[in-house]
Design a protein around this motif. Sequence first.
Motif, PDB file in Angstrom:
ATOM      1  N   GLN A 158       0.847  -1.145  -0.047  1.00 21.60           N
ATOM      2  CA  GLN A 158      -0.025   0.147  -0.091  1.00 21.60           C
ATOM      3  C   GLN A 158       0.905   1.251  -0.045  1.00 21.60           C
ATOM      4  OE1 GLN A 158      -3.514   0.365   0.405  1.00 21.60           O
ATOM      5  NE2 GLN A 158      -3.353   2.307   0.127  1.00 21.60           N
ATOM      6  N   VAL A 159       0.939   1.839  -1.197  1.00 23.92           N
ATOM      7  CA  VAL A 159       1.913   2.874  -1.374  1.00 23.92           C
ATOM      8  C   VAL A 159       1.584   4.221  -0.574  1.00 23.92           C
ATOM      9  CG1 VAL A 159       1.175   3.732  -3.600  1.00 23.92           C
ATOM     10  CG2 VAL A 159       3.399   4.109  -2.834  1.00 23.92           C
ATOM     11  N   LEU A 160       2.024   4.956   0.333  1.00 25.58           N
ATOM     12  CA  LEU A 160       1.808   6.376   0.818  1.00 25.58           C
ATOM     13  C   LEU A 160       2.529   7.333  -0.110  1.00 25.58           C
ATOM     14  CD1 LEU A 160       2.811   5.123   4.333  1.00 25.58           C
ATOM     15  CD2 LEU A 160       0.673   4.941   3.289  1.00 25.58           C
ATOM     16  N   GLU A 161       1.440   8.120  -0.509  1.00 23.47           N
ATOM     17  CA  GLU A 161       1.942   9.405  -1.491  1.00 23.47           C
ATOM     18  C   GLU A 161       1.517  10.665  -0.887  1.00 23.47           C
ATOM     19  OE1 GLU A 161       2.048   9.753  -6.224  1.00 23.47           O
ATOM     20  OE2 GLU A 161       0.771   8.208  -5.226  1.00 23.47           O
ATOM     21  N   GLU A 162       2.429  11.679  -1.271  1.00 23.88           N
ATOM     22  CA  GLU A 162       2.103  12.875  -0.999  1.00 23.88           C
ATOM     23  C   GLU A 162       2.240  13.782  -2.291  1.00 23.88           C
ATOM     24  OE1 GLU A 162       0.949  15.925   1.819  1.00 23.88           O
ATOM     25  OE2 GLU A 162       1.289  13.891   2.201  1.00 23.88           O
ATOM     26  N   ASN A 163       0.903  14.458  -2.713  1.00 26.42           N
ATOM     27  CA  ASN A 163       0.906  15.118  -3.959  1.00 26.42           C
ATOM     28  C   ASN A 163       1.805  15.082  -5.060  1.00 26.42           C
ATOM     29  OD1 ASN A 163      -0.975  16.820  -2.388  1.00 26.42           O
ATOM     30  ND2 ASN A 163       0.668  17.963  -1.284  1.00 26.42           N
ATOM     31  N   ASN A 164       2.033  13.810  -5.440  1.00 27.92           N
ATOM     32  CA  ASN A 164       2.970  13.512  -6.394  1.00 27.92           C
ATOM     33  C   ASN A 164       4.480  13.897  -6.369  1.00 27.92           C
ATOM     34  OD1 ASN A 164       2.065  11.787  -8.322  1.00 27.92           O
ATOM     35  ND2 ASN A 164       1.605  13.447  -9.757  1.00 27.92           N
ATOM     36  N   CYS A 165       4.601  14.280  -4.927  1.00 29.78           N
ATOM     37  CA  CYS A 165       6.064  14.797  -4.529  1.00 29.78           C
ATOM     38  C   CYS A 165       6.997  13.493  -4.252  1.00 29.78           C
ATOM     39  CB  CYS A 165       6.026  15.645  -3.410  1.00 29.78           C
ATOM     40  SG  CYS A 165       5.220  17.172  -3.744  1.00 29.78           S
ATOM     41  N   TYR A 166       6.358  12.523  -3.317  1.00 31.04           N
ATOM     42  CA  TYR A 166       7.311  11.462  -2.914  1.00 31.04           C
ATOM     43  C   TYR A 166       6.233  10.347  -2.741  1.00 31.04           C
ATOM     44  CZ  TYR A 166       5.846  12.943   1.781  1.00 31.04           C
ATOM     45  OH  TYR A 166       5.203  13.219   2.815  1.00 31.04           O
ATOM     46  N   ARG A 167       6.842   9.026  -2.739  1.00 28.62           N
ATOM     47  CA  ARG A 167       6.150   7.853  -2.622  1.00 28.62           C
ATOM     48  C   ARG A 167       6.982   6.923  -1.540  1.00 28.62           C
ATOM     49  NH1 ARG A 167       6.074   9.533  -7.085  1.00 28.62           N
ATOM     50  NH2 ARG A 167       7.728   8.593  -7.870  1.00 28.62           N
ATOM     51  N   LEU A 168       6.297   6.425  -0.566  1.00 34.35           N
ATOM     52  CA  LEU A 168       6.878   5.584   0.625  1.00 34.35           C
ATOM     53  C   LEU A 168       6.330   4.211   0.504  1.00 34.35           C
ATOM     54  CD1 LEU A 168       7.035   8.628   2.150  1.00 34.35           C
ATOM     55  CD2 LEU A 168       7.484   6.908   3.904  1.00 34.35           C
ATOM     56  N   TYR A 169       7.062   3.122   0.204  1.00 36.24           N
ATOM     57  CA  TYR A 169       6.679   2.004   0.055  1.00 36.24           C
ATOM     58  C   TYR A 169       7.269   1.212   1.337  1.00 36.24           C
ATOM     59  CZ  TYR A 169       6.293   2.817  -4.697  1.00 36.24           C
ATOM     60  OH  TYR A 169       6.151   3.555  -6.041  1.00 36.24           O
ATOM     61  N   PRO A 170       6.132   1.024   2.263  1.00 36.96           N
ATOM     62  CA  PRO A 170       6.552   0.285   3.749  1.00 36.96           C
ATOM     63  C   PRO A 170       6.664  -1.312   3.539  1.00 36.96           C
ATOM     64  CG  PRO A 170       4.202   0.995   3.472  1.00 36.96           C
ATOM     65  CD  PRO A 170       4.582   1.401   2.276  1.00 36.96           C
TER      66      PRO A 170
ATOM     67  N   GLU B  77      10.740   7.061  -2.931  1.00 41.07           N
ATOM     68  CA  GLU B  77      10.924   7.708  -4.079  1.00 41.07           C
ATOM     69  C   GLU B  77      10.732   9.383  -3.934  1.00 41.07           C
ATOM     70  OE1 GLU B  77       8.568   5.617  -6.898  1.00 41.07           O
ATOM     71  OE2 GLU B  77      10.151   4.252  -7.122  1.00 41.07           O
ATOM     72  N   ILE B  78      11.529  10.023  -4.432  1.00 37.80           N
ATOM     73  CA  ILE B  78      11.291  11.543  -4.270  1.00 37.80           C
ATOM     74  C   ILE B  78      11.466  12.124  -5.621  1.00 37.80           C
ATOM     75  CG2 ILE B  78      11.830  13.867  -3.164  1.00 37.80           C
ATOM     76  CD1 ILE B  78      13.131  11.972  -0.961  1.00 37.80           C
ATOM     77  N   GLU B  79      10.663  12.957  -6.041  1.00 30.21           N
ATOM     78  CA  GLU B  79      10.544  13.516  -7.548  1.00 30.21           C
ATOM     79  C   GLU B  79      11.503  14.553  -7.511  1.00 30.21           C
ATOM     80  OE1 GLU B  79       9.247  12.386 -10.042  1.00 30.21           O
ATOM     81  OE2 GLU B  79       8.056  10.775  -8.952  1.00 30.21           O
ATOM     82  N   LYS B  80      12.034  14.944  -8.721  1.00 31.29           N
ATOM     83  CA  LYS B  80      13.096  16.008  -8.686  1.00 31.29           C
ATOM     84  C   LYS B  80      12.497  17.254  -8.185  1.00 31.29           C
ATOM     85  CE  LYS B  80      12.782  17.580 -13.614  1.00 31.29           C
ATOM     86  NZ  LYS B  80      13.490  17.698 -14.578  1.00 31.29           N
ATOM     87  N   GLY B  81      13.375  18.030  -7.668  1.00 29.60           N
ATOM     88  CA  GLY B  81      12.999  19.337  -6.976  1.00 29.60           C
ATOM     89  C   GLY B  81      11.855  19.284  -5.679  1.00 29.60           C
TER      90      GLY B  81
ATOM     91  N   VAL C 219      21.431   5.269  -1.017  1.00 28.16           N
ATOM     92  CA  VAL C 219      20.733   5.860  -2.290  1.00 28.16           C
ATOM     93  C   VAL C 219      20.884   4.792  -3.582  1.00 28.16           C
ATOM     94  CG1 VAL C 219      20.508   7.809  -4.065  1.00 28.16           C
ATOM     95  CG2 VAL C 219      20.663   8.205  -1.483  1.00 28.16           C
ATOM     96  N   PHE C 220      19.802   4.543  -4.106  1.00 24.28           N
ATOM     97  CA  PHE C 220      20.059   3.783  -5.168  1.00 24.28           C
ATOM     98  C   PHE C 220      20.129   4.360  -6.636  1.00 24.28           C
ATOM     99  CE2 PHE C 220      18.584   0.678  -2.074  1.00 24.28           C
ATOM    100  CZ  PHE C 220      19.826  -0.069  -1.943  1.00 24.28           C
ATOM    101  N   GLU C 221      19.429   5.555  -6.647  1.00 27.80           N
ATOM    102  CA  GLU C 221      19.313   6.221  -7.810  1.00 27.80           C
ATOM    103  C   GLU C 221      19.269   7.817  -7.590  1.00 27.80           C
ATOM    104  OE1 GLU C 221      15.747   6.629 -11.310  1.00 27.80           O
ATOM    105  OE2 GLU C 221      16.230   4.663 -10.522  1.00 27.80           O
ATOM    106  N   GLY C 222      19.625   8.572  -8.046  1.00 25.15           N
ATOM    107  CA  GLY C 222      19.810  10.030  -7.974  1.00 25.15           C
ATOM    108  C   GLY C 222      20.718  10.619  -6.993  1.00 25.15           C
ATOM    109  N   GLU C 223      20.465  11.801  -6.516  1.00 27.09           N
ATOM    110  CA  GLU C 223      21.241  12.577  -5.347  1.00 27.09           C
ATOM    111  C   GLU C 223      20.499  13.477  -4.570  1.00 27.09           C
ATOM    112  OE1 GLU C 223      24.616  15.981  -5.470  1.00 27.09           O
ATOM    113  OE2 GLU C 223      24.693  14.386  -6.983  1.00 27.09           O
TER     114      GLU C 223
ATOM    115  N   ARG D 159      15.638   7.520  -5.873  1.00 23.47           N
ATOM    116  CA  ARG D 159      14.942   6.228  -5.210  1.00 23.47           C
ATOM    117  C   ARG D 159      15.993   5.725  -3.868  1.00 23.47           C
ATOM    118  NH1 ARG D 159      13.884   3.667  -9.687  1.00 23.47           N
ATOM    119  NH2 ARG D 159      11.728   4.177  -9.810  1.00 23.47           N
ATOM    120  N   MET D 160      15.453   5.481  -2.502  1.00 23.03           N
ATOM    121  CA  MET D 160      16.463   5.088  -1.657  1.00 23.03           C
ATOM    122  C   MET D 160      15.415   3.972  -0.852  1.00 23.03           C
ATOM    123  SD  MET D 160      15.989   8.178   0.903  1.00 23.03           S
ATOM    124  CE  MET D 160      14.446   9.082   1.415  1.00 23.03           C
ATOM    125  N   ASN D 161      16.593   3.375  -0.086  1.00 22.30           N
ATOM    126  CA  ASN D 161      16.278   2.201   0.932  1.00 22.30           C
ATOM    127  C   ASN D 161      16.335   3.003   2.367  1.00 22.30           C
ATOM    128  OD1 ASN D 161      15.190  -0.463   1.410  1.00 22.30           O
ATOM    129  ND2 ASN D 161      17.474  -0.352   2.618  1.00 22.30           N
TER     130      ASN D 161
END
Length: 183
Positions: free
Chosen positions: A83-95, A111-115, A133-137, A174-176
């Motif tokens: 059940q993904v937790l999402e905030e205004n298309n800004c980020y997603r948390l997968y518990p 997952e955190i969108e750019k900006g 961090v597996f992807e991005g900075e 994208r991070m763990n």
Amino acid sequence: MENINQILSRNLKLLRNERKLSLDKLADLTGISKTMLGQIERGESNPSITTVWKIANGLKISFSALIHEPTPAAVVVPKSKIQVLEENNCYRLYPFFPYEGNRNFEVYTVEIEKGEELSSTPHREGTEEFITVFEGEMVVKVSEETYTVKTGDSIRFKADRPHIYYNLGETLVRMNMIIYYSG
């Protein structure tokens, strides 16, 4: 949900085999007849609570060890079942492994969108976060200190203070995340 007699049957067979006990020896330990124990193991009997207590006491285990599903040796958690937790298309948390009372940690993929940013209030005292961090900075701000964490890098910090994750890069982050609750 599986029938409690089937669970009891499987648990009793497993315990007896692990301890290399014959039905005769188990009958001696528990005071329950060999015939009744065989019927319980085959799921042919509906034993009384008193009978289950005698078996538990004879084996020197808890009552619940006989009647609860054993924890599997491994569990695969498909992302599609989270059940993904999402905030205004800004980020997603997968518990993937949310907090449970018998363990002091939880595991997320984030997952955190750019900006965008993800802000967190302090967790309870002694809590630490471990992030890879597996992807991005991203930039992590803990209290007033900032840290840059790039692809392949990890960070550990005390999370019992305010902290924010900023994606200042040009791609998705994208991070763990493992949150560890001490004590």
